[in-house]
Design an enzyme around this catalytic site. Structure first.
Site, PDB file in Angstrom:
ATOM      1  N   LYS A  90      -8.593  41.717 110.648  1.00  0.00           N
ATOM      2  CA  LYS A  90      -9.655  42.439 110.346  1.00  0.00           C
ATOM      3  C   LYS A  90     -10.861  42.656 109.929  1.00  0.00           C
ATOM      4  CE  LYS A  90      -5.659  43.447 107.191  1.00  0.00           C
ATOM      5  NZ  LYS A  90      -5.004  44.783 106.819  1.00  0.00           N
ATOM      6  N   ASP A 101      -3.310  32.851 105.877  1.00  0.00           N
ATOM      7  CA  ASP A 101      -2.768  33.827 106.488  1.00  0.00           C
ATOM      8  C   ASP A 101      -4.404  34.656 105.693  1.00  0.00           C
ATOM      9  OD1 ASP A 101      -3.382  36.183 107.241  1.00  0.00           O
ATOM     10  OD2 ASP A 101      -1.279  37.114 106.575  1.00  0.00           O
ATOM     11  N   PHE A 105       3.292  40.004 103.427  1.00  0.00           N
ATOM     12  CA  PHE A 105       2.471  40.477 104.192  1.00  0.00           C
ATOM     13  C   PHE A 105       2.791  39.787 105.725  1.00  0.00           C
ATOM     14  CE2 PHE A 105       0.851  43.903 107.284  1.00  0.00           C
ATOM     15  CZ  PHE A 105       1.796  44.354 107.081  1.00  0.00           C
TER      16      PHE A 105
HETATM   17  N1  PLP Z   1      -2.057  39.394 107.036  1.00  0.00           N
HETATM   18  C1  PLP Z   1      -2.356  40.025 106.469  1.00  0.00           C
HETATM   19  C2  PLP Z   1      -2.290  39.924 104.778  1.00  0.00           C
HETATM   20  C3  PLP Z   1      -2.512  41.480 106.175  1.00  0.00           C
HETATM   21  O1  PLP Z   1      -3.240  42.439 104.977  1.00  0.00           O
HETATM   22  C4  PLP Z   1      -2.766  42.553 106.911  1.00  0.00           C
HETATM   23  C5  PLP Z   1      -2.839  43.882 107.434  1.00  0.00           C
HETATM   24  O2  PLP Z   1      -2.691  44.353 106.443  1.00  0.00           O
HETATM   25  C6  PLP Z   1      -1.560  41.742 108.749  1.00  0.00           C
HETATM   26  C7  PLP Z   1      -1.694  39.699 108.264  1.00  0.00           C
HETATM   27  C8  PLP Z   1      -1.431  42.398 109.907  1.00  0.00           C
HETATM   28  O3  PLP Z   1      -2.728  42.947 110.093  1.00  0.00           O
HETATM   29  P1  PLP Z   1      -2.792  44.048 111.622  1.00  0.00           P
HETATM   30  O4  PLP Z   1      -2.815  44.790 111.004  1.00  0.00           O
HETATM   31  O5  PLP Z   1      -4.144  43.807 112.264  1.00  0.00           O
HETATM   32  O6  PLP Z   1      -1.775  43.205 112.885  1.00  0.00           O
END
Ligand code: PLP
Length: 423
Positions: A270, A241, A154
């Site tokens: 976040k 990530d 994700f």
């Molecule tokens: N990458 C990871 C590992 C995430 O858990 C999330 C959100 O849950 C994102 C990217 C996406 O972040 P955003 O919702 O701020 O675009």
């Protein structure tokens, strides 16, 4: 009925929970399935509904509120900066961005950072950097660059990130998708090496060191170090990530720290703002970052003075309160309690996690109850948590939670889950 227009401020303050839910349902897109609770206030590890009822927050806004809700140090920085200067755009310098960039680079040990807003945007930025680096440094033929990603990843909701996804809910009816991605199984070094051997156009591997939305999937010991070694061997960028797993969530400042591994490109979001506003950042070496030149990438709000002030304050809280250490300690307490519970409750299929990034897997029960029903019961008993991928409940409280609070929260979970055995 809610009156709109003059007096809306007063009206909205007096809004009932039922009205708030109706309004979202009527005027908002139906792209989430929220718990039926309306939150009006947050403080540390707690949220409060419109009637003032207190809940343990075991979601932390998907790990954005690691520092606890409305942390005074972060809010002070936010308010002071908001009163002074909030936005210039990058069309000119501002007196906070450079300071924040220096702080972030020093904090994580990188040459440069590029600040964006959401997590998805930061991943888009990382993808663009990987492609630029492939063409300008590695010597890949134009338009041939391939980026590896992991199954069940994700990385956000933009089309480029959804193009990397294997989740039908995230993809269905959004095609055509962006080419240039190749999926490999997560936690499988042999598959990674096979892919790298087979295609010299691969320029990067973008992955989550702990897969969050997939259900808190933790790779085997040695996976992160193995990824590091293979990326170095084949001259591809290791891009971690850590938007969810970073900022102390997994019991270290970064999940990669569990194996003392340093990615080439680190992606954060976040909790970089302690739950106050969207702030994300990509960190990399000069070699990677300087492939992007003026006019080739940007964002109106990315790196704004308010975000800069908030990011510094948020990282200071993580560091000064040793929240990664607390996350590690509280995580051990949580998993011990849940593992003990698992010995007594047959519908608990698994308990796993690192630090305060935890999951409890609920098997479908003979009475038809599901993880969603468990979350509704938890809510009624004063604890907010949500299932991810059907049967997995994610338990990720703010990292400021104390031992006493953690034990109280575990009591709520134990009582609630136990009630399902007789239900
Ligand atoms: N990458 C990871 C590992 C995430 O858990 C999330 C959100 O849950 C994102 C990217 C996406 O972040 P955003 O919702 O701020 O675009």
């Amino acid at each position: 009925m809610i009156q709109v227009g003059a007096g809306m401020q007063t009206e909205s303050q007096a809004i009932s929970a039922a009205e708030a839910m109706q309004l979202e349902d009527r005027f908002g897109a139906h792209n989430y399935h929220p718990l039926p609770v309306v939150i009006a206030r947050g403080d540390g590890p707690f949220l409060y509904d419109t009637e003032g009822r207190q809940y343990f927050d075991f979601l932390s806004a998907y790990s954005a509120a690691n520092q606890g809700h409305c942390h005074p140090h972060i809010i002070d920085a936010f308010v002071a900066q908001a009163r002074t200067l909030t936005l210039t755009s990058r069309a000119m310098y501002n007196n906070r961005l450079g300071e924040a960039e220096k702080f972030i680079c020093g904090f994580f040990g990188y040459d440069k950072t590029l600040m964006m807003n959401s997590g998805a945007e930061a991943n888009e930025t990382a993808l663009k950097l990987a492609r630029k680096w492939a063409y300008k440094v590695k010597g890949t033929a134009e338009d041939k660059a391939v980026v590896l990603c992991a199954e069940n990843n994700f990385h956000g909701r933009t089309l480029a990130m959804v193009s990397a996804s294997s989740d039908p809910d995230a993809r269905n009816h959004y095609g055509p998708f962006l080419p240039g991605w190749q999926q490999i199984p997560f936690n499988n070094l042999a598959a990674l090496e096979q892919a790298l051997q087979a295609d010299p156009n691969i320029c990067a591997y973008l992955f989550e060191p702990i897969q969050g939305e997939a259900g808190i999937l933790i790779p085997d010991e040695g996976y992160l170090a193995g990824v590091r070694a293979l990326c170095t061997k084949y001259n591809v960028l290791m891009m971690a990530d850590e938007i969810q797993s970073g900022a102390g969530r997994a019991g270290r400042m970064l999940a990669c720290d569990h194996e003392n591994v340093r990615p080439d490109v680190l992606i954060l979001g976040k909790a970089l703002s302690g739950g106050t506003m969207p702030v994300s950042a990509v960190l990399a070496s000069d070699e990677v970052m300087l492939t992007i030149r003026p006019g080739e990438h940007g964002s109106t709000y990315g790196g704004n003075p308010l975000a800069s002030a908030v990011a510094i304050a948020s990282l200071e809280v993580l560091r000064d309160e040793d929240l990664a250490g607390n996350s590690e300690r509280m995580g051990v307490i949580f998993r011990e309690r849940m593992q003990e519970l698992q010995t007594r409750l047959p519908f608990i299929a698994a308990v796993r996690g690192r630090g305060l990034m935890n999951a409890v897997v609920i098997q479908p029960m003979s009475n038809g109850k599901t993880a969603w029903d468990v979350c509704i019961a938890l809510m009624e008993n004063g604890l907010l948590a949500k299932p991810t991928h059907g049967d997995t409940i994610r338990f990720s409280p703010p990292l400021v939670i104390t031992e006493e609070q953690m034990l109280n929260a575990c009591d709520i979970i134990e009582d609630t889950l136990s009630s399902f055995i007789t239900a």
